[in-house]
Structures are given as structure tokens and as C-alpha cells.
Write an enzyme that holds these catalytic residues in place. Structure first.
Site, mmCIF file in Angstrom:
data_model
loop_
_atom_site.group_PDB
_atom_site.id
_atom_site.type_symbol
_atom_site.label_atom_id
_atom_site.label_comp_id
_atom_site.label_asym_id
_atom_site.label_seq_id
_atom_site.Cartn_x
_atom_site.Cartn_y
_atom_site.Cartn_z
ATOM 1 N N GLY A 1 0.839 -1.310 0.076
ATOM 2 C CA GLY A 1 -0.029 -0.039 0.016
ATOM 3 C C GLY A 1 0.911 1.253 0.007
ATOM 4 O O GLY A 1 0.315 2.475 -0.231
ATOM 5 N N ASP B 1 2.549 -9.056 12.722
ATOM 6 C CA ASP B 1 2.411 -9.636 11.021
ATOM 7 C C ASP B 1 3.610 -10.701 10.841
ATOM 8 O O ASP B 1 4.089 -10.438 10.096
ATOM 9 C CB ASP B 1 2.413 -8.551 10.234
ATOM 10 C CG ASP B 1 1.939 -8.779 9.010
ATOM 11 O OD1 ASP B 1 1.035 -9.710 8.782
ATOM 12 O OD2 ASP B 1 2.120 -7.978 7.861
#
Length: 870
Positions: free
Chosen positions: A533, A647
Site C-alpha cells: 500500500g 504480522d
């Protein structure tokens, strides 16, 4: 004269007969088998291929047919229907000839294995008669989300819509995204002959009014979000022959099953209004949930159901009732709450339905704001009622999302089954209105202080001549706290960061934009080695010949900007051999660029599967896991409060030229809880398949959430397959669940990567599987720390090396099974016992390993440096 009168009369009869015949033809269900030129039976009905002549449809662009490469899951009720699909690489329309009226439209998706196309990555839009149904839609993400939110095991997906059509034509358009394709496996167009199917609804305003308002659905659509039968018995499509709807059990949506029990009565149920017989099959009304507290004096609990929904839409909530127990009114009276608002204050099913065993439904309309992503339904005690028994009853539930400005589509945060980020359900703080209200005064005070600090920082920044940006949403790196100068860069005065605080000093080289452009060939697309992103990551070569990874943030998008800033903060504070190093930065010409050390061997996942790369040996895989564990252990313990990665996955474990593993991508990382706290309350983020279910349920982040994710990584390393694969049979879709079952049976070797066969000891695999399983414990308190995981992995490596050395020590190498038998007495951590070993050279090596670990069983390898148990 009579003959003259008979002719028009006969003509009228013929015309009327033609009208009836045409109406009957157009009111028949249309069942389409996409991607096929044949007619097949499936699920008790006959489906016509979309290329069969006379199938009541036209296809503007045929695209091409696709057939499943692998066998379709046998457990699917419509498995035979899902063997084919229609694929479009350009916009295409299905056009159906229908009569004006109400219709249910169902679109079936099954992402099967297909050579040349990865259906898991397909992204497309779907529109019907000008109403947008889906936008930037990925089927696999939706299947994954349903599995996470409601424990669904379905590998297929059916999207259902209700439309009121005023013309004689229905068209459904599929539009693939750029560089992608669209696909569909089957479609249904089912006429709803009941004109008053959705006629009126009670608006939920919190006041508890119960006067319904007309509901105009002409040229407006609805999406079926949930269809639930209260009780433990789902209703199958074949039990609803008119519209073939599927009603699932409500158990997984109940907030607390202990507050309710099931009651059943299937003797003499009939519809309160026979014209509404198609609203729901009678099986829905034969069982119900009732409150467990109807006999106690104080009624403290409601029956509650929780459903995830899309924010900023209007919802129609249809409740199905049938009084199964009481034979008079005013014996069961209760309140209905929708999203914590009173929808109906004193509901009496017997009175509203007109008697016992009378099937009745009630529609409610509620407008949900953009901050709300959960719909709560609660039934409970009405303190104002004088009923004999003030418990509640509910037989069934449907939730429909109404279109807004011609749109039903909802584009949510991505769930990438391999490398993406999942944004979970928002905080449930909306139930804590009292606490929020009490904190308003403190927030106002804090806001005033922040404003003062902001103005002070602005004054300071004016004096330091800040960098100007042509993009309003773009904040150059210097505004987040510039990296301190080195010999190659001038000093930068530190302004306030985005939080209004003085940014901390950071170390790193300051690169010019000319150096960056030279290193990347002016951002040559062929040098892109990753993307996200934030923008692209390029492979670059500096003037001194060193290779680097260059992450360039996209100034035209704020997506990923917060994660980009977080990564700067984390890597500026931490340095470790097993964490990817930040070399420097560039902040010229409105660019925000970070320069990292280059990891020549890419991600750990690329060496496990999906790429044509050399296979990692068992030892290399163990060393990669140990390296990653060292880096994570340092994250958890290197600072006072520690840092939670949040993550962890095999794409965020990178390998350098020597296959040394290093943790990367700290964009989602979070500072750990304070000393007097056990967790950090935060919105759920992470990658699907690796996400800690306890964190998802409670939205309470701890270091044990990282441990769970690392446990999934360990099983992924052993099995060398994706953590989520919807194309597999449903019991194999989720790697963590599948591998855990094999480990619990003591048979993990049955699913080991075939390329490892014969190159590991069963004992080392057994111990490896044991620690991986411990990491996946349901409750965080039952999981080991990462320091303990590291200790176990070091021990597993020692077992493997002892096994390999035994081949050199013994003149006749033992088989793998013989070695396992010989080493049955090896200890687990903290459970060391003396075991007599046969006096062979190979067994002596193993005994030495055991003795060495006995002497260090109270130690945990220090992740802050390169020390380890060896």
C-alpha cells in the site's frame, strides 16, 4: 348476430391464454450452469448450460469456458455444478428475458484450481440493471473472512440479492479489474410471486414505536447478509422448494448460548397470513430459542446475537415468530433491541400472530452509521409488562442490506491469504457509552493541550524552513522526525512528529534523490522486488557497489502511510543481527524513501513453495526458524515494554546471501503493554491464516499473539504449503488446524514436505511438532514465550545434528527408524531425565547432546546478541 359476438369473445380467450402461458414461462426459475454447453442435475434441480440454445439468455461476450483441473470437493452439495466456470477478461453481460416483478438473484463462485489463471487473485465488479452489487471483489478473501468471523468451512460462495424490476429485461454485467479477470460458476434467477413479500417495516429509532412504514423497493436492491434458523437444526434448500433458501443454525452467532435453550413443536403450525406462505418454510417455525431465565424473579440477561455487517448502509431485519408453548396472550411479553435501541417495547407473539402455532414475521428497518460494523439483536425482559412469564422467543432471522445511491458494494480492508493484511472487526466500545461519556471532559482538556503544543511546534518549524509538499495529504519524512546526520549528510534539526511530540534522534545515511534514481535506474519497473500500500520496493546498487532494497512511498496515496511511519520508528530504535537493517533515507522532491540492506535470497516462503528455487534442507529450515525466533525474542525483550510484531509470516522472514533469516516489515508493530497491564487494546490487524483467534475475539494484543503466528510459520516450514488454500478439501483448507490434528495424532511425518523425506530424524521432527502445537494453544496463557520457543528450536537442531553425525560415527549407518528407536529417552525442556544409552559411538553423541542441555535447561538464549545454545 351470435356469431358476431362469439368471435371477439374467442379472440379474447385466446389472447388471455397466451398472456397466462407467457407469464408462466417468464415466472419459472432460471438456473444457469456457467461455462458449459450441457444441462446437468445438481442439488435436486436441473441447470442449463449458458451456451445451450433456448436458455432464455444472451451473452454479449462469451469469454471462454474453464474446467476444474483438480477434483471438486465431494462434500459440496452443488459440487457437480462447480466443475465449470465462465471466465471474462473483458466486460461482458448476461441478459435474461423476464417479466416485471420481484426476483431473488444468486451468483455462485467456487475458486477451483485452473491452469493459467489464479482464481484466488481474481478481482472484478458485478452490476445488474444499473445497481452495483460487487466492487473490486475477490472471492477468496470473502471465503477467508467468513471462515474467520463465523468458523465457516465452505469452500464455495453464494451471493444473494433481492431486486424489484420494472422492465422486462434483467442484465448482469461482469467487469474485471485492470490486469485481472472475472469468473462465475452458476447463477439463479428466481421469481418471487408474493407481491407483498417486502411491503412495510418498523423503523428503529429507540423510542419503541411499532407502526410500520411503507417500504418502496422499486428499482432498489437488497443483499442477503444472514439467514438463520434459531436452534440447532439448519434448514436445507430442498426443504424450501419455492425459493431454495439455505437457513443456517444460529449457534455461532449467539453471544452466550447459556442464556437460551431450544424448544420444538411441529404438530399444527400454519401461516397467520396464507398470502405470506413464501416468506419462510414452516420448518423455520418448528423450533425456537427461548430464554433460560423465565422462572427466576430477576431477569438479568438477554438473548443476544452478534452479526458483522458493512458500515454506512440501511438494514432490514426480519424476525420470524411462532408461539409454540402458550395458549393465550399476555403470557410471554418481551422487548426487542436492535443495535442497543428499543425496536419494540412489549412484543407479544401470541397477540401479533393471532394465536398459538401461527407463523408470523416482523420487519424492522435500521440505518447504520459509518462507525458501526456490528449488528446486535437482543430479546429480553420487559420490566413494564405484567406477563406471567417474561421470557422471549425467536424462531428465525434474516438480515438484508439495502442499496444506497445505486450501490450495494462494500470495499473492505484486504485479507490476503498469503501476504496481505486483514482489518478485523472494529472495537466494541459502542457498548460502553457510559464510560465514553465520563471521559469527554478529559478529552477536551487533552485536546486543548495538544492544540497549544501544535502551535508551538508550528512556530518552531517556521524557523527551520520546512520542506513544502505539493500533495496536501503528504507529509515528508522530516515531519516525522528526521534521521540524524552522518558523515555523508548534514545535521537536521528535529521538529515535532505527527503526535505533537519531539521526535527522537535516529541514525542513518541521508541519500540524495540523484543517488536513489541512479541506484534504481530512475525507478526502473524491472527492478521492483516487492510492493504494498505504501508503494514499490526496488533492488538498487549504490556507487560503492553495495546492493540495497529501496522502499519508495507513494505520495498520491495515504494507504500504508501509518505503517510506513511505524516502520521508521521501530527500525530507528532497534538493531539486531536477525532484524533487517535500515541504512538510510531520502526526503527530497516530496519523496519519502527508505533504504534497507538487501536480502539476496528473498522471502522464506519463496524457498518453501510457489517458486522454482532449490529446496531448503531440514537443517536450513531449522536455522531459519531459529534466526527468526532470535529476532522476535529481541523485539519482545529488547526494550522496556517490548514490541509486538503483529504480522509474522513467511513472507516477512527474509534470507540473506548466507541464508541467515531476518525479520522484516514492522509496519503493523505495536509497543507492548505497560508493566501494570496484561495487553494492548487495539483494532485487529494481521494476515489471515496467521492471526491469533484470541486476539481477534477479544481485540487484546499480547506477545503471545506473535507466538501463535510463529507457530503457524513452524507448521508452514514443515509442510511447505500455503496457510490457507480454499481449493483443497474443507478439512485441509486451514494449515494450522490440519497440521495440529496430525501432530496430536503423533503422525506429523505423514504430511511433511516430500522433498525432506529421509533427511531428518523422526525425533527432531517430533520435538519440532510439539513446540509448534504448543504455540497454537487456544488461550495465550497456555502458550510458551518466544524465548522458550527459541530454546526448543535450538534443542531440535542439536538433535538433528547428532542424528547426522551418527552416520559418520558408525560404520554401518542406521536407518531413520532405528535412530528414532534408539533416541526415545531424549528429554523435553524442563523434563530432563537420565536415560541409559547403548554404548555406541552414535548414541554417545546423542547422550552428550542430552547432557549438555540438562546443564542449561534453566537458560534461555539471549536474543540481544549472537549468543545461543550450541
Amino acid at each position: 348476430m351470435l356469431l358476431g359476438m362469439e368471435v371477439p369473445f374467442l379472440l379474447s380467450l385466446v389472447f388471455l391464454s397466451l398472456l397466462i402461458a407467457t407469464g408462466e414461462a417468464q415466472s419459472k426459475p432460471i438456473l444457469i450452469n456457467c461455462g458449459s454447453d450441457s444441462t446437468i442435475p445438481a442439488g435436486g434441480r436441473t441447470w442449463v448450460g449458458d451456451l445451450v440454445a433456448g436458455n432464455n439468455l444472451t451473452l454479449s461476450s462469451p469469454g471462454f469456458n474453464a474446467s476444474a483441473v483438480a477434483a471438486v470437493d465431494r462434500d459440496l452439495a452443488l459440487g457437480s455444478l462447480y466443475r465449470t466456470a465462465r471466465i471474462f477478461n473483458a466486460s461482458s453481460n448476461y441478459t435474461f428475458n423476464v417479466s416485471a416483478g420481484n426476483y431473488y438473484i444468486r451468483i455462485h463462485f467456487y475458486p477451483f484450481s485452473l491452469e493459467g489463471f489464479n482464481m484466488n487473485e481474481s478481482v472484478f465488479d458485478v452490476t445488474t440493471n444499473g445497481l452495483r452489487l460487487l466492487s473490486k471483489y475477490n472471492v477468496t478473501e470473502e471465503i477467508a473472512r467468513k471462515k474467520l468471523e463465523s468458523n465457516s468451512t465452505d469452500a464455495s460462495l453464494v451471493k444473494e440479492y433481492f431486486l424489484s424490476i420494472s422492465s422486462d429485461m434483467l442484465w448482469i454485467q461482469f467487469v474485471p479489474a485492470s490486469k485481472s479477470f472475472a469468473y462465475v460458476n452458476a447463477m439463479e434467477v428466481l421469481p418471487v410471486l408474493d407481491k407483498s413479500f417486502f411491503e412495510s417495516a418498523i423503523k428503529v429509532d429507540g423510542g419503541g414505536g411499532h407502526d410500520p412504514s411503507p417500504l418502496d423497493l422499486l428499482d432498489r436492491g437488497m443483499e442477503t447478509m444472514y439467514r438463520v434458523n434459531m436452534g440447532d437444526n439448519p434448514v436445507k434448500p430442498e426443504q424450501d422448494p419455492g425459493l431454495w433458501r439455505s437457513w443456517e443454525s444460529d449457534a455461532k452467532y449467539m453471544f452466550s448460548l447459556s442464556t437460551a435453550s431450544t424448544t420444538t413443536n411441529s404438530s399444527n403450525i400454519s401461516y397467520a397470513d396464507i398470502s405470506h406462505s413464501s416468506v419462510a418454510p414452516l420448518q423455520v417455525y418448528e423450533d425456537a430459542r427461548v430464554m433460560n431465565e423465565n422462572g427466576v424473579v430477576e431477569k438479568k440477561f438477554n438473548m443476544s446475537w452478534e452479526f458483522g455487517i458493512h458500515p454506512n448502509f440501511e438494514y432490514l431485519v426480519r424476525l420470524h415468530f411462532c408461539e409454540l408453548n402458550f395458549t393465550a396472550s399476555n403470557l410471554r411479553v418481551f422487548r426487542i433491541y436492535i443495535n442497543l435501541k428499543i425496536a419494540f417495547p412489549n412484543y407479544d407473539v401470541f397477540q401479533r400472530a393471532g394465536g398459538k402455532d401461527r407463523a408470523h414475521h416482523e420487519d424492522f428497518l435500521d440505518n447504520v452509521s459509518e462507525q458501526v460494523d456490528t449488528l446486535w439483536l437482543q430479546l429480553g425482559h420487559d420490566s413494564a409488562a405484567s406477563a406471567l412469564a417474561t421470557d422471549a422467543i425467536l424462531n428465525g432471522l434474516e438480515i438484508f442490506k439495502l442499496s444506497k445511491n445505486g450501490n450495494l458494494a462494500h470495499v473492505s480492508e484486504k485479507i490476503d491469504t498469503g501476504a496481505g493484511v486483514f482489518q478485523g472487526k472494529g472495537s466494541k466500545g459502542k457498548t460502553l457509552w457510559i464510560g465514553i461519556s465520563a471521559g469527554v471532559a478529559s478529552m477536551i482538556t487533552l485536546s486543548v493541550v495538544c492544540v497549544l503544543i501544535f502551535f508551538f511546534c508550528c512556530i518552531r518549524q517556521k524557523k527551520t524552513a520546512p520542506v513544502k509538499s505539493s500533495h496536501p495529504a503528504w507529509r515528508p519524512l522530516v515531519l516525522h522526525g528526521a534521521l540524524a546526520s552522518t558523515a555523508n549528510a548534514h545535521a537536521v534539526k528535529l521538529p515535532c512528529n505527527a503526535n505533537g511530540q519531539m521526535a527522537a534522534n535516529r541514525t542513518g545515511r541521508r541519500f540524495s534523490i540523484v543517488e536513489i534514481r541512479t541506484a534504481t535506474g530512475n525507478f526502473d519497473e524491472s527492478l521492483v522486488i516487492g510492493t504494498g500500500g505504501f508503494g514499490n520496493v526496488y533492488k538498487g546498487q549504490l556507487q560503492d557497489g553495495d546492493w540495497v532494497a529501496i522502499k519508495r512511498a507513494n505520495p498520491h496515496s495515504q494507504q500504508g502511510l501509518a505503517e510506513f511511519e511505524t516502520e521508521i520508528e521501530i527500525l530507528s530504535k532497534l538493531r539486531h543481527r536477525h532484524l533487517v537493517s535500515l541504512i538510510g533515507y531520502c526526503e527530497e522532491q516530496n519523496e519519502m524513501i527508505l533504504v534497507y540492506e538487501y536480502m539476496a535470497n528473498g522471502t522464506l516462503r519463496s524457498h518453501l513453495y510457489g517458486r522454482d528455487l532449490p529446496t531448503l534442507s531440514w537443517k536450513q529450515r531449522l536455522e531459519a526458524c531459529i534466526g527468526a525466533a532470535r529476532g522476535l525474542h529481541y523485539l519482545h525483550t529488547g526494550l522496556e515494554r517490548g514490541i509486538i510484531h503483529r504480522d509474522i509470516k513467511t513472507t516477512n522472514i527474509l534470507l540473506d546471501e548466507n541464508l541467515v533469516a531476518k525479520m522484516a516489515d514492522f509496519g503493523l508493530s505495536k509497543t507492548g503493554p505497560m508493566l501494570d497491564h496484561t495487553h494492548v487494546s487495539t483494532a485487529v490487524k494481521g494476515s489471515f491464516g496467521y492471526l491469533d483467534p484470541e486476539y481477534f475475539r477479544r481485540q487484546q494484543l499480547t506477545q503471545k499473539s506473535d507466538v501463535y503466528s510463529f507457530g503457524v510459520v513452524l507448521f508452514e516450514v514443515v509442510c511447505a504449503r500455503p496457510v490457507i488454500n480454499p481449493t483443497l478439501p474443507k478439512d485441509q483448507i486451514n494449515l494450522a488446524e490440519w497440521a495440529a490434528r496430525w501432530q496430536q495424532q503423533g503422525s506429523l511425518e505423514a504430511i511433511v514436505d516430500p522433498r525432506l523425506r529421509g533427511n531428518y530424524s523422526l525425533e527432531s521432527l517430533k520435538k519440532f511438532g510439539e513446540i509448534a502445537l504448543k504455540c497454537l494453544a487456544d488461550q495465550g496463557k497456555n502458550r510458551p514465550t518466544l524465548g522458550e520457543v527459541l530454546w526448543h528450536l535450538e534443542y531440535v537442531l542439536q538433535l538433528h545434528e547428532a542424528y547426522m553425525r551418527s552416520f559418520d560415527a558408525d560404520s554401518s549407518p542406521r536407518s531413520e527408524m532405528e535412530f528414532a528407536d534408539m533416541s526415545l529417552g531424549l528429554p523435553m525442556i524442563m523434563e530432563v531425565e537420565e536415560t541409559a544409552c547403548p554404548e555406541t559411538e552414535g548414541s554417545k553423541i546423542i547422550h552428550d547432546v542430552k547432557t549438555k542441555f540438562e546443564g542449561q535447561c534453566s537458560k534461555v538464549a539471549d536474543g540481544g546478541d549472537d549468543s545461543s545454545i550450541s
